[in-house]
Enzyme design. Sequence first.
Site, short mmCIF file in Angstrom:
data_model
loop_
_atom_site.label_atom_id
_atom_site.label_comp_id
_atom_site.label_asym_id
_atom_site.label_seq_id
_atom_site.Cartn_x
_atom_site.Cartn_y
_atom_site.Cartn_z
N ASN A 154 0.79 -1.24 0.00
CA ASN A 154 0.00 0.00 0.00
C ASN A 154 0.82 1.28 0.00
OD1 ASN A 154 0.71 -0.56 2.66
ND2 ASN A 154 -1.11 0.43 3.49
N GLY A 230 2.82 -5.43 7.29
CA GLY A 230 1.81 -6.15 6.52
C GLY A 230 0.70 -6.63 7.44
N SER A 231 0.10 -7.73 7.06
CA SER A 231 -1.06 -8.22 7.82
C SER A 231 -0.60 -8.98 9.07
CB SER A 231 -1.90 -9.14 6.94
OG SER A 231 -1.13 -10.26 6.58
N GLU A 250 4.88 -4.30 12.14
CA GLU A 250 3.98 -3.14 11.94
C GLU A 250 2.76 -3.70 11.21
OE1 GLU A 250 4.04 -0.04 12.73
OE2 GLU A 250 6.11 0.46 13.24
N LEU A 251 1.62 -3.78 11.91
CA LEU A 251 0.48 -4.53 11.35
C LEU A 251 -0.75 -3.63 11.22
CD1 LEU A 251 1.24 -7.65 13.55
CD2 LEU A 251 2.07 -7.19 11.24
N CYS A 284 -3.12 1.45 6.73
CA CYS A 284 -3.32 0.75 8.00
C CYS A 284 -3.98 1.64 9.04
CB CYS A 284 -1.98 0.23 8.51
SG CYS A 284 -0.70 1.45 8.35
N GLU A 378 -10.13 -5.42 10.15
CA GLU A 378 -9.62 -4.33 9.33
C GLU A 378 -10.22 -4.43 7.92
OE1 GLU A 378 -5.47 -4.71 8.19
OE2 GLU A 378 -5.23 -2.55 8.37
P1 NAP Z 1 0.43 -9.05 3.54
O1 NAP Z 1 -0.42 -9.87 2.66
O2 NAP Z 1 0.66 -9.50 4.93
O3 NAP Z 1 1.80 -8.90 2.77
C1 NAP Z 1 2.85 -8.12 3.31
C2 NAP Z 1 4.17 -8.69 2.83
O4 NAP Z 1 4.34 -9.98 3.41
C3 NAP Z 1 4.25 -8.87 1.32
O5 NAP Z 1 5.55 -8.58 0.90
C4 NAP Z 1 3.95 -10.34 1.16
O6 NAP Z 1 4.48 -10.91 -0.01
C5 NAP Z 1 4.66 -10.89 2.39
N1 NAP Z 1 4.27 -12.24 2.77
C6 NAP Z 1 3.08 -12.86 2.59
N2 NAP Z 1 3.14 -14.12 3.08
C7 NAP Z 1 4.38 -14.30 3.58
C8 NAP Z 1 5.07 -15.37 4.20
N3 NAP Z 1 4.47 -16.53 4.43
N4 NAP Z 1 6.36 -15.18 4.58
C9 NAP Z 1 6.98 -14.02 4.36
N5 NAP Z 1 6.38 -12.96 3.75
C10 NAP Z 1 5.10 -13.09 3.38
O7 NAP Z 1 -0.11 -7.53 3.62
P2 NAP Z 1 -0.57 -6.58 2.43
O8 NAP Z 1 -1.90 -7.04 1.96
O9 NAP Z 1 0.53 -6.38 1.45
O10 NAP Z 1 -0.71 -5.22 3.23
C11 NAP Z 1 -1.83 -4.89 3.94
C12 NAP Z 1 -1.62 -5.06 5.43
O11 NAP Z 1 -0.48 -4.33 5.85
C13 NAP Z 1 -2.77 -4.50 6.22
O12 NAP Z 1 -3.08 -5.36 7.28
C14 NAP Z 1 -2.21 -3.19 6.75
O13 NAP Z 1 -2.83 -2.71 7.90
C15 NAP Z 1 -0.80 -3.55 6.99
N6 NAP Z 1 0.02 -2.34 7.06
C16 NAP Z 1 0.56 -1.96 8.25
C17 NAP Z 1 1.31 -0.79 8.32
C18 NAP Z 1 1.95 -0.34 9.59
O14 NAP Z 1 2.90 0.44 9.53
N7 NAP Z 1 1.49 -0.75 10.75
C19 NAP Z 1 1.52 -0.04 7.18
C20 NAP Z 1 0.94 -0.47 5.99
C21 NAP Z 1 0.22 -1.63 5.93
P3 NAP Z 1 3.61 -11.10 -1.35
O15 NAP Z 1 3.20 -9.73 -1.77
O16 NAP Z 1 4.58 -11.73 -2.27
O17 NAP Z 1 2.45 -11.97 -0.97
#
Ligand code: NAP
Length: 475
Positions: A154, A230-231, A250-251, A284, A378
């Site tokens: 994002n 990420g998530s 950071e989730l 997020c 979320e």
């Molecule tokens: P995501 O699906 O968890 O993916 C985040 C990253 O993790 C991607 O690079 C993804 O790779 C990778 N990933 C997925 N499965 C993995 C595994 N088994 N092992 C290692 N890495 C893995 O999250 P998203 O949909 O990209 O982002 C949305 C989430 O991020 C939301 O929950 C949001 O709230 C959170 N977020 C938090 C913050 C904060 O600072 N707190 C900021 C922004 C976003 P692939 O893309 O290759 O699947």
Amino acid sequence: MAATLNERKLLIAGEWIETGDWIEVRSPYSGEVVGRVPKAGANEARRAIDAAEKAMRDPLPAHKRAEILVRVAGYLGRRHEEVAQTISAEAGKPLKAARVEVSRAMSTYTMSAVQARTLAGEMVPMDASQAGAGKLAFTLRLPVGVVGAISPFNFPLNLVAHKLAPALAAGCAVVLKPASQTPLSALLLAELETEAGLPPGWLNVLVGPASELGDVLVEDERVRAITFTGSGEVGWRLAERAPRKRVNLELGNATPAIVEADADLEAAAMKLAANAFSFAGQSCISVQRIYVARAAYDELLARFLPKVEALVLGDPANEVTDVGPLIDRESRARILEWVEEARAAGAEVLTGGTLEGELLRPTVLANAGLELRVSCEEVFGPVCTVSAYDTLDEAIELANGTRYGLQAGIFTSSLETALSAAQRLDFGGVTINEAPTFRADQMPYGGVKDSGNTREGPPWAVRELTEERLVVIEL
Ligand code: NAP
């Protein structure tokens, strides 16, 4: 289309490499292929870790790290529009928001350079105890080691910047895995770091199957810290699997905003309308739950809803677009299902709830109970709920009533109410008379409960990526 195809290579040990296999990057708006990158696997991941570990054997002095960081900020400024276009094309982010993201990334690099130049340990007051008398002691702040960085789709530039810049400031080499849907901005940033004089191995960038690459980062003992945005589903599993590493998370959040009856309702309505729907709610800390004092409920809605309806939906490449597409069709289908679930349970759709072409219109729901997924999970989409409350205690209980705790906000003209809420809202950050979506990049940013276990923002992130070593001298 071929003329504008953005083709980038992976970076390992200072070399731009291909693997023979490619991942296509598609526009979330048009579905067209906008770029492609080589697909890495476990072999490339191991080579990247080798390179990072080797690089760290020859430490880069702080002044060199700071100079590189400042140069990257300058290069981002010089190529500002190209970088913004890249973000917009791969993430479907409206161009005006993408431009803000580039400026913020410049700030992240500039602030990290300050940290590189000021990173220092502390004196220990040894004569404070009999045991320490006659000795001098201090700590050195040393890089934690090779850092594995994993970033989401994002903020494909600035959240990568929040991984790379503090790590370099701390003196750590990095293996970065950006989101597969948005790798182009990260690879462009890597190009700028190498042009800025980063020696080989200090940054390695891999794109590929998340679990395969993630497994190598988790299992390889030379990776001393993982920094993940990420998530929660993915993040907490990584932390469980790597108990001997630092895993900084950071989730997500289900971001609440409280509006008291004594607030400036026009200002609150304006900030909430902008921050519940910008980048289609895919932040997020996008405003998701609005709690309004019953006495102000009707007036707040009368000011808020027209502002939501005035937001411009459309092509993210269009200068005037406020709300673009969701990252993919699966996300759109999931969110529509959650809205339907709320409607079936008795929630009222005040605006939106339908598609305009391929885009989900900004959606406001009333009477959505906290047990519904639009409230307690979320959404990560252009949907928010509004509910009336009778007492501040009730509002705070509602705001605290999910498993998340990243940021929350309150609008009020009473200092006493604001400070009381700041103490009782169980979140990593509380904004007063500002949307809880607010973030400046030097702030300590991070959550409690399921929202994470760390703070980013260069001063805090650098601390998280360094170790203190004690030195004791017998006088
Ligand atoms: P995501 O699906 O968890 O993916 C985040 C990253 O993790 C991607 O690079 C993804 O790779 C990778 N990933 C997925 N499965 C993995 C595994 N088994 N092992 C290692 N890495 C893995 O999250 P998203 O949909 O990209 O982002 C949305 C989430 O991020 C939301 O929950 C949001 O709230 C959170 N977020 C938090 C913050 C904060 O600072 N707190 C900021 C922004 C976003 P692939 O893309 O290759 O699947």
